[in-house]
Motif scaffolding. Structure first.
Motif, PDB file in Angstrom:
ATOM      1  N   PRO A 168      29.013  31.124  51.223  1.00  0.00           N
ATOM      2  CA  PRO A 168      29.665  31.719  52.401  1.00  0.00           C
ATOM      3  C   PRO A 168      31.175  31.756  52.201  1.00  0.00           C
ATOM      4  O   PRO A 168      31.763  30.834  51.631  1.00  0.00           O
ATOM      5  CB  PRO A 168      29.275  30.777  53.538  1.00  0.00           C
ATOM      6  N   GLY A 169      31.783  32.858  52.655  1.00  0.00           N
ATOM      7  CA  GLY A 169      33.227  33.001  52.505  1.00  0.00           C
ATOM      8  C   GLY A 169      33.602  34.410  52.090  1.00  0.00           C
ATOM      9  O   GLY A 169      32.897  35.376  52.401  1.00  0.00           O
ATOM     10  N   PRO A 170      34.689  34.557  51.345  1.00  0.00           N
ATOM     11  CA  PRO A 170      35.204  35.890  50.999  1.00  0.00           C
ATOM     12  C   PRO A 170      34.213  36.767  50.239  1.00  0.00           C
ATOM     13  O   PRO A 170      34.244  37.991  50.378  1.00  0.00           O
ATOM     14  CB  PRO A 170      36.436  35.575  50.129  1.00  0.00           C
ATOM     15  N   LEU A 171      33.339  36.170  49.428  1.00  0.00           N
ATOM     16  CA  LEU A 171      32.382  36.988  48.674  1.00  0.00           C
ATOM     17  C   LEU A 171      31.399  37.693  49.592  1.00  0.00           C
ATOM     18  O   LEU A 171      30.915  38.785  49.271  1.00  0.00           O
ATOM     19  CB  LEU A 171      31.647  36.123  47.652  1.00  0.00           C
ATOM     20  N   PHE A 172      31.084  37.070  50.722  1.00  0.00           N
ATOM     21  CA  PHE A 172      30.241  37.750  51.709  1.00  0.00           C
ATOM     22  C   PHE A 172      30.895  39.073  52.126  1.00  0.00           C
ATOM     23  O   PHE A 172      30.246  40.116  52.218  1.00  0.00           O
ATOM     24  CB  PHE A 172      30.049  36.860  52.948  1.00  0.00           C
ATOM     25  N   GLY A 173      32.191  39.001  52.392  1.00  0.00           N
ATOM     26  CA  GLY A 173      32.911  40.190  52.832  1.00  0.00           C
ATOM     27  C   GLY A 173      32.922  41.288  51.784  1.00  0.00           C
ATOM     28  O   GLY A 173      32.783  42.472  52.099  1.00  0.00           O
ATOM     29  N   ARG A 174      33.087  40.897  50.527  1.00  0.00           N
ATOM     30  CA  ARG A 174      33.073  41.908  49.463  1.00  0.00           C
ATOM     31  C   ARG A 174      31.725  42.607  49.388  1.00  0.00           C
ATOM     32  O   ARG A 174      31.660  43.834  49.231  1.00  0.00           O
ATOM     33  CB  ARG A 174      33.404  41.249  48.118  1.00  0.00           C
ATOM     34  N   LEU A 175      30.646  41.855  49.496  1.00  0.00           N
ATOM     35  CA  LEU A 175      29.322  42.475  49.473  1.00  0.00           C
ATOM     36  C   LEU A 175      29.130  43.404  50.670  1.00  0.00           C
ATOM     37  O   LEU A 175      28.591  44.506  50.541  1.00  0.00           O
ATOM     38  CB  LEU A 175      28.245  41.386  49.463  1.00  0.00           C
ATOM     39  N   GLN A 176      29.588  42.973  51.839  1.00  0.00           N
ATOM     40  CA  GLN A 176      29.439  43.778  53.046  1.00  0.00           C
ATOM     41  C   GLN A 176      30.205  45.089  52.963  1.00  0.00           C
ATOM     42  O   GLN A 176      29.844  46.073  53.621  1.00  0.00           O
ATOM     43  CB  GLN A 176      29.891  42.982  54.271  1.00  0.00           C
ATOM     44  N   HIS A 177      31.265  45.110  52.145  1.00  0.00           N
ATOM     45  CA  HIS A 177      32.059  46.325  51.984  1.00  0.00           C
ATOM     46  C   HIS A 177      31.673  47.113  50.734  1.00  0.00           C
ATOM     47  O   HIS A 177      32.410  47.993  50.283  1.00  0.00           O
ATOM     48  CB  HIS A 177      33.546  45.983  51.952  1.00  0.00           C
ATOM     49  N   GLY A 178      30.510  46.783  50.173  1.00  0.00           N
ATOM     50  CA  GLY A 178      29.969  47.605  49.098  1.00  0.00           C
ATOM     51  C   GLY A 178      30.407  47.245  47.699  1.00  0.00           C
ATOM     52  O   GLY A 178      30.225  48.051  46.774  1.00  0.00           O
ATOM     53  N   HIS A 179      30.963  46.051  47.511  1.00  0.00           N
ATOM     54  CA  HIS A 179      31.430  45.653  46.182  1.00  0.00           C
ATOM     55  C   HIS A 179      30.497  44.598  45.584  1.00  0.00           C
ATOM     56  O   HIS A 179      30.051  43.684  46.277  1.00  0.00           O
ATOM     57  CB  HIS A 179      32.838  45.077  46.267  1.00  0.00           C
ATOM     58  N   GLU A 180      30.219  44.726  44.293  1.00  0.00           N
ATOM     59  CA  GLU A 180      29.439  43.689  43.622  1.00  0.00           C
ATOM     60  C   GLU A 180      30.294  42.452  43.423  1.00  0.00           C
ATOM     61  O   GLU A 180      31.533  42.520  43.409  1.00  0.00           O
ATOM     62  CB  GLU A 180      28.929  44.203  42.271  1.00  0.00           C
ATOM     63  N   VAL A 181      29.630  41.306  43.287  1.00  0.00           N
ATOM     64  CA  VAL A 181      30.354  40.054  43.061  1.00  0.00           C
ATOM     65  C   VAL A 181      29.691  39.305  41.914  1.00  0.00           C
ATOM     66  O   VAL A 181      28.490  39.469  41.654  1.00  0.00           O
ATOM     67  CB  VAL A 181      30.379  39.168  44.334  1.00  0.00           C
ATOM     68  N   ALA A 182      30.484  38.495  41.228  1.00  0.00           N
ATOM     69  CA  ALA A 182      29.973  37.675  40.122  1.00  0.00           C
ATOM     70  C   ALA A 182      29.852  36.232  40.600  1.00  0.00           C
ATOM     71  O   ALA A 182      30.802  35.669  41.160  1.00  0.00           O
ATOM     72  CB  ALA A 182      30.903  37.768  38.922  1.00  0.00           C
ATOM     73  N   VAL A 183      28.683  35.644  40.371  1.00  0.00           N
ATOM     74  CA  VAL A 183      28.426  34.268  40.789  1.00  0.00           C
ATOM     75  C   VAL A 183      27.724  33.553  39.634  1.00  0.00           C
ATOM     76  O   VAL A 183      26.617  33.953  39.235  1.00  0.00           O
ATOM     77  CB  VAL A 183      27.542  34.209  42.048  1.00  0.00           C
ATOM     78  N   GLU A 184      28.371  32.541  39.101  1.00  0.00           N
ATOM     79  CA  GLU A 184      27.785  31.711  38.033  1.00  0.00           C
ATOM     80  C   GLU A 184      27.259  32.569  36.882  1.00  0.00           C
ATOM     81  O   GLU A 184      26.137  32.393  36.395  1.00  0.00           O
ATOM     82  CB  GLU A 184      26.661  30.843  38.610  1.00  0.00           C
ATOM     83  N   GLY A 185      28.064  33.552  36.507  1.00  0.00           N
ATOM     84  CA  GLY A 185      27.705  34.391  35.371  1.00  0.00           C
ATOM     85  C   GLY A 185      26.727  35.497  35.690  1.00  0.00           C
ATOM     86  O   GLY A 185      26.343  36.265  34.793  1.00  0.00           O
ATOM     87  N   ARG A 186      26.290  35.592  36.925  1.00  0.00           N
ATOM     88  CA  ARG A 186      25.377  36.660  37.328  1.00  0.00           C
ATOM     89  C   ARG A 186      26.101  37.609  38.279  1.00  0.00           C
ATOM     90  O   ARG A 186      27.022  37.224  38.993  1.00  0.00           O
ATOM     91  CB  ARG A 186      24.146  36.085  38.036  1.00  0.00           C
ATOM     92  N   VAL A 187      25.646  38.864  38.279  1.00  0.00           N
ATOM     93  CA  VAL A 187      26.231  39.867  39.165  1.00  0.00           C
ATOM     94  C   VAL A 187      25.262  40.126  40.321  1.00  0.00           C
ATOM     95  O   VAL A 187      24.071  40.380  40.101  1.00  0.00           O
ATOM     96  CB  VAL A 187      26.521  41.187  38.417  1.00  0.00           C
ATOM     97  N   VAL A 188      25.779  40.018  41.519  1.00  0.00           N
ATOM     98  CA  VAL A 188      24.984  40.322  42.718  1.00  0.00           C
ATOM     99  C   VAL A 188      25.461  41.661  43.279  1.00  0.00           C
ATOM    100  O   VAL A 188      26.656  41.847  43.536  1.00  0.00           O
ATOM    101  CB  VAL A 188      25.132  39.208  43.781  1.00  0.00           C
ATOM    102  N   GLN A 189      24.514  42.569  43.445  1.00  0.00           N
ATOM    103  CA  GLN A 189      24.830  43.904  43.949  1.00  0.00           C
ATOM    104  C   GLN A 189      24.705  43.952  45.482  1.00  0.00           C
ATOM    105  O   GLN A 189      23.864  43.251  46.063  1.00  0.00           O
ATOM    106  CB  GLN A 189      23.883  44.940  43.341  1.00  0.00           C
ATOM    107  N   PRO A 190      25.502  44.801  46.141  1.00  0.00           N
ATOM    108  CA  PRO A 190      25.415  44.903  47.607  1.00  0.00           C
ATOM    109  C   PRO A 190      24.020  45.240  48.107  1.00  0.00           C
ATOM    110  O   PRO A 190      23.565  44.699  49.124  1.00  0.00           O
ATOM    111  CB  PRO A 190      26.414  46.016  47.945  1.00  0.00           C
ATOM    112  N   GLN A 191      23.297  46.101  47.367  1.00  0.00           N
ATOM    113  CA  GLN A 191      21.977  46.515  47.844  1.00  0.00           C
ATOM    114  C   GLN A 191      20.966  45.370  47.860  1.00  0.00           C
ATOM    115  O   GLN A 191      19.910  45.473  48.497  1.00  0.00           O
ATOM    116  CB  GLN A 191      21.431  47.687  47.021  1.00  0.00           C
TER     117      GLN A 191
END
Length: 305
Positions: A168-191
């Motif tokens: 929880p935090g800023p990465l939630f916001g990036r996903l909500q605005h359509g941006h992928e995020v990297a977490v522990e070497g993995r990429v999480v897509q907005p979809q």
């Protein structure tokens, strides 16, 4: 916020209860005026809507009861110090109308008035929404308008995001605005964490018209349909001759189009003291119907609220 204020709801003749046609839409603080009958600027003052944020006036047609408030409104804004340009959009001859207003009287404006002539299916694109012109059937060249918001993002699935390792935090916001995020070497897509897109809101205003397929098509699924309903059904022949609609006809169109809410406006002076005949015949066909009254205001909510 999407708010509709009825500044003028009369037919061709104003009455003590009803000003000539004018509807103000406030979307997130951006003001759009649809038609501008005489005295509109005073109605805006009475409704406490403000007018300096008004950037567009959309005209359905150039009959006097829909346009004669424009010079006074422009002068009122000039006296209040406006410097930003304003656009007056409408059907053919709108540019000539604007030039006419410039030539018939002295004026004190220090801002540009831009004329924009539209045809059916022309679109004026705004930030987050658009206004589309549609074909209508009146006795002079005329248009209706559809204000339709862009699709909204789907709902954010917090649990799905956490299960994918997104804290929880800023990465939630990036996903909500359509941006992928990297977490522990993995990429999480907005979809992976967002639901399907959700529709925005939709308002249709016909201006003066006979019922027509173009309005019905444009109104499909609309949150609000504001339809010409000048007369009751016992005046159908006069409605046909003058190219207006009865309350019954408006209700039938609203039912076919599957709108959420129908507002009857452009009310003939014969019903100035009692519009119940119009309301009753419309509600027999489409229950979610109301008759517009001057200074009435509606907030349009999202379907999923």
């Amino acid at each position: 916020m999407l708010n509709v204020t009825f500044l003028g709801t009369a037919g061709s003749l104003p009455t003590p209860e009803r000003n000539p046609s004018a509807i103000l839409i406030n979307r997130e603080g951006e003001m759009l005026l649809f038609d501008c009958g005489e005295g509109t600027q005073r109605q805006m003052m009475r409704a406490r809507t403000g007018m300096m944020r008004l950037n567009y006036i959309f005209l359905t047609h150039l009959h006097a009861d829909h346009i004669l408030g424009i010079p006074g409104l422009l002068e009122t804004m000039a006296f209040q110090g406006r410097v930003e340009p304003i656009t007056i959009a409408g059907p053919i001859h709108t540019a000539r109308l604007v030039e006419c207003f410039k030539s018939v009287c002295y004026f004190s404006r220090n801002f540009e008035v831009i004329a924009l002539e539209l045809s059916p299916e022309d679109v004026v694109k705004m930030k987050g929404y658009q206004v589309r012109a549609i074909e209508t059937r009146h006795s002079v060249p005329s248009l209706g308008y559809v204000l339709e918001e862009d699709q909204r993002l789907g709902r954010f699935d917090r649990d799905a995001a956490i299960s994918l390792g997104v804290p929880p935090g800023p990465l939630f916001g990036r996903l909500q605005h359509g941006h992928e995020v990297a977490v522990e070497g993995r990429v999480v897509q907005p979809q992976q964490v967002m639901g399907p897109p959700r529709p925005g809101r939709k308002v249709v205003y016909t201006g003066d018209t006979r019922p027509c397929r173009s309005v019905e098509d444009a109104g499909r699924g609309a949150d609000l349909l504001i339809h010409d309903s000048a007369l009751a059904s016992d005046m159908i022949e006069w409605a046909m001759e003058t190219k207006h609609s009865t309350a019954k006809e408006a209700a039938e169109l609203a039912r076919r189009a599957g709108v959420r809410h129908l507002i009857l406006t452009h009310i003939s002076s014969r019903y100035s003291e009692d519009s119940s005949q119009l309301l009753n015949e419309a509600r027999l066909i489409f229950e979610k119907t109301d008759v517009a009254e001057d200074l009435m205001s509606l907030e349009i909510r999202f379907k999923d609220e």
